[in-house]
Design an enzyme around this catalytic site. Structure first.
Site: not given
Ligand SMILES: NC(=O)c1ccc[n+]([C@@H]2O[C@H](COP(=O)([O-])OP(=O)(O)OC[C@H]3O[C@@H](n4cnc5c(N)ncnc54)[C@H](OP(=O)(O)O)[C@@H]3O)[C@@H](O)[C@H]2O)c1
Length: 257
Positions: A162, A156
């Site tokens: 993020k 990820y």
């Protein structure tokens, strides 16, 4: 009863998944909605068209704009079409994301560029283009983050973007404060969307996660609407975690009650 009445919300990547749920909830809360998607002519466009019809059926206006947030010109077109149709913008919801599922050290150069261009630069292009409109309305920006911003997942690499964006949220909350723009994030747990169907192939033991720890798209959408509503006027620079307690229970054995 209608906390977003007469307001305009633009949700990036809202043809499907969580963005679709946010667009629908914004309309239910009284807002007119700009639906953005990237891929022209495919199922994403069909879903955006369907969503437009649903929102118009609720008595709200909906504008559909194909635009790739990674391309600055495309972002300019997204905001000029929004201003042309509605003459205002109250809420920018930064939802669009796209990234390969593999360890960061295995990313090809073009994958790395796509990771940064869509999930970091693209969001910042949107913020930059939105500021003149949001400053007029005293608007809000809500970024949709994920637990990858703070926890390791081997497949990820989006998590690092993020984390960077949660930092941008804190920065912009301060730098846009004098323009009366509030900037926050919603950090979602695990949601069963199209992207999760791919991620699960790379996530060992994910099937052991109890059903009640999966988050519904509407739960992320409700938190997002809250961060746009007058009731959250005292909140800025924050990231609200909506994960049904998953991150709070990471070290508990999965089989525990
Ligand atoms: N699923 C989860 O478990 C989860 C958990 C927490 C947070 N999130 C976050 O929630 C957001 C939505 O996730 P999701 O699972 O609903 O995603 P999804 O099902 O993969 O949908 C992504 C949406 O973003 C659009 N998009 C992708 N790249 C774009 C670009 N460059 N420009 C404009 N639109 C673009 C897609 O449009 P096209 O179809 O046209 O490409 C699609 O509408 C993401 O930010 C994701 O990181 C997801």
């Amino acid at each position: 009863m209608l906390p977003l009445k007469d307001k305009v919300a633009l949700i990036t990547g809202s043809s499907r998944g969580i963005g679709n749920a946010i667009a629908r909830k914004c309309a239910l809360a009284g807002a007119d909605v700009v639906i953005n998607y990237r891929k022209a002519g495919g199922s994403s466009q069909e879903q955006a068209e369907q969503l437009c019809k649903e929102i118009e059926g609720m008595g709200r206006s909906a504008l559909m704009v194909q635009a790739d947030i990674a391309a600055k010109d495309s972002v300019k077109k997204l905001f000029s079409e929004t201003a042309g149709r509605f003459g205002r913008l109250d809420f920018l919801i930064l939802n669009a994301a796209k990234a390969p599922f593999k360890p960061v050290e295995k990313l090809f150069e073009r994958e790395l560029r796509q990771l940064v261009e869509t999930n970091y630069l693209g969001n910042i292009f949107c913020i930059q283009e939105s500021v003149p409109l949001l400053a007029k309305s005293g608007g809000r920006i809500v970024f949709i983050s994920s637990l990858g911003s703070r926890f390791y997942n081997p497949a990820y690499p989006l998590g690092s973007m993020k984390a960077a964006m949660e930092s941008v949220v804190r920065d912009c909350a301060e730098s846009l404060r004098h323009k009366k723009i509030l900037v926050n994030a919603v950090c979602g747990g695990i949601v069963r969307t199209d992207s999760f169907k791919i991620l699960r192939q790379y996530w060992e033991n994910i099937d052991m996660l109890p059903d009640e720890l999966f988050v519904e798209p509407d739960e992320i959408a409700d938190a997002t609407v809250f961060l746009c509503a007058p009731e959250s006027r005292g909140i800025t620079g924050q990231t609200l975690v909506v994960d049904r307690g998953l991150s709070n229970s990471l070290f508990r054995a999965v089989s525990n009650p």
